[in-house]
Enzyme design. Sequence first.
Site, short mmCIF file in Angstrom:
data_model
loop_
_atom_site.label_atom_id
_atom_site.label_comp_id
_atom_site.label_asym_id
_atom_site.label_seq_id
_atom_site.Cartn_x
_atom_site.Cartn_y
_atom_site.Cartn_z
N LYS A 55 38.27 20.78 33.26
CA LYS A 55 38.17 20.93 31.87
C LYS A 55 39.21 21.33 31.20
O LYS A 55 39.49 20.94 29.98
CB LYS A 55 37.00 22.12 31.88
CG LYS A 55 35.54 21.53 32.17
CD LYS A 55 34.61 22.98 32.55
CE LYS A 55 33.22 22.58 32.79
NZ LYS A 55 32.41 23.47 33.28
N GLN A 99 31.43 30.03 33.83
CA GLN A 99 31.25 29.08 34.78
C GLN A 99 30.12 29.82 35.61
O GLN A 99 30.23 30.80 36.17
CB GLN A 99 32.39 28.68 35.64
CG GLN A 99 32.29 27.73 36.73
CD GLN A 99 32.00 26.24 35.94
OE1 GLN A 99 32.69 25.75 35.15
NE2 GLN A 99 31.05 25.65 36.52
N ASP A 122 28.48 25.80 25.50
CA ASP A 122 27.49 25.47 26.51
C ASP A 122 26.02 25.16 26.08
O ASP A 122 25.22 24.45 26.48
CB ASP A 122 27.38 26.17 27.64
CG ASP A 122 28.36 25.73 28.94
OD1 ASP A 122 28.75 24.73 28.84
OD2 ASP A 122 28.57 26.69 29.79
#
Length: 295
Positions: A55, A99, A122
């Site tokens: 990422k 994460q 997200d």
Amino acid sequence: MVETRLIDGKARAERLRQDVAAAAAALKAKTGIVPGLCAVLVGEDPASQVYVRSKGKAMREAGLASFEHKLPASTSEAALLALIAQLNADDRVDGILVQLPLPRQIDPQRVIDAIDPAKDVDGFHAQSVGRLWSGGRSLVPCTPYGCLILLRENLPALSGAEAVVLGRSNIVGKPMAALLLAENCTVTLAHSRSRDLPALARRADILVAAAGRAELVRGSWIKPGAVVIDVGINRMVLPEGKSRLVGDVAFAEAQGIAGAITPVPGGVGPMTIACLLRNTLIAACRRRGLDEPAL
Ligand code: NAP
């Protein structure tokens, strides 16, 4: 027999990344702003480390700023919440990505809900989820949004289509169902307790498989001509001890039946990271009341 088209997610993701890079360059030229994403990794999970690294690389390649906080597995929930508060207040950070999975002592939903919804790239914050279902403006989870981009480009119209989503997780299945409903599809959200999955799946003009079960969907489950989006990523061990990645759909069996299908790998996976870049850029614009690019 239908001729099955391959949906090239890798190529589509590359185009989206280029579009984000161009829009980020224009934003920087006009305002001096460089959108930034901060990834927070707690613990040593090897897969998570790989994701966070890739990422960061994709962000930098698109001309966005990438920050990282790596914390030990023993980190307390209070310490993580304190870091989130710090990132919420940091103007260089437009997107915060924690994460998952987190170590056992930390409640993931409490951490996600501590993120400023304006930085929730997200799309997992309770406010983002509520807005997605109620038709408000929110940041949308990356994987289902990537699927939607592929569907829009591979079906003449989504409105009125029968869509079946296999899997009801908060990160894929449920937001996928919400997005398809917003497109006026008739949506069935199936899961491990659903009765007669093959019959449900066979109704689908759009079949999204996100169950995390290798080759669960057989050729006989697919309606001829259906567009099949395979979200699953499963490692299958071969007889000679090697392994390979397979999706939730028996890809070879789908040939000649599905109208179009995403491969695994090279389908949905690359779209997820590209949509994260998109969300970071959009968050940077929205937070400041700037016009957002149409991506
Ligand atoms: P998850 O949290 O484990 O959820 C799986 C869902 O599938 C659950 O709702 C479960 O039902 C359902 N399910 C499991 N076995 C089933 C069966 N035999 N029949 C019908 N439904 C079944 O998984 P996830 O996080 O949503 O991920 C799903 C898959 O997508 C995984 O392979 C994951 O690696 C992949 N993934 C890919 C990307 C990408 O970027 N390509 C991103 C995220 C995830 P219950 O709710 O009843 O348990």
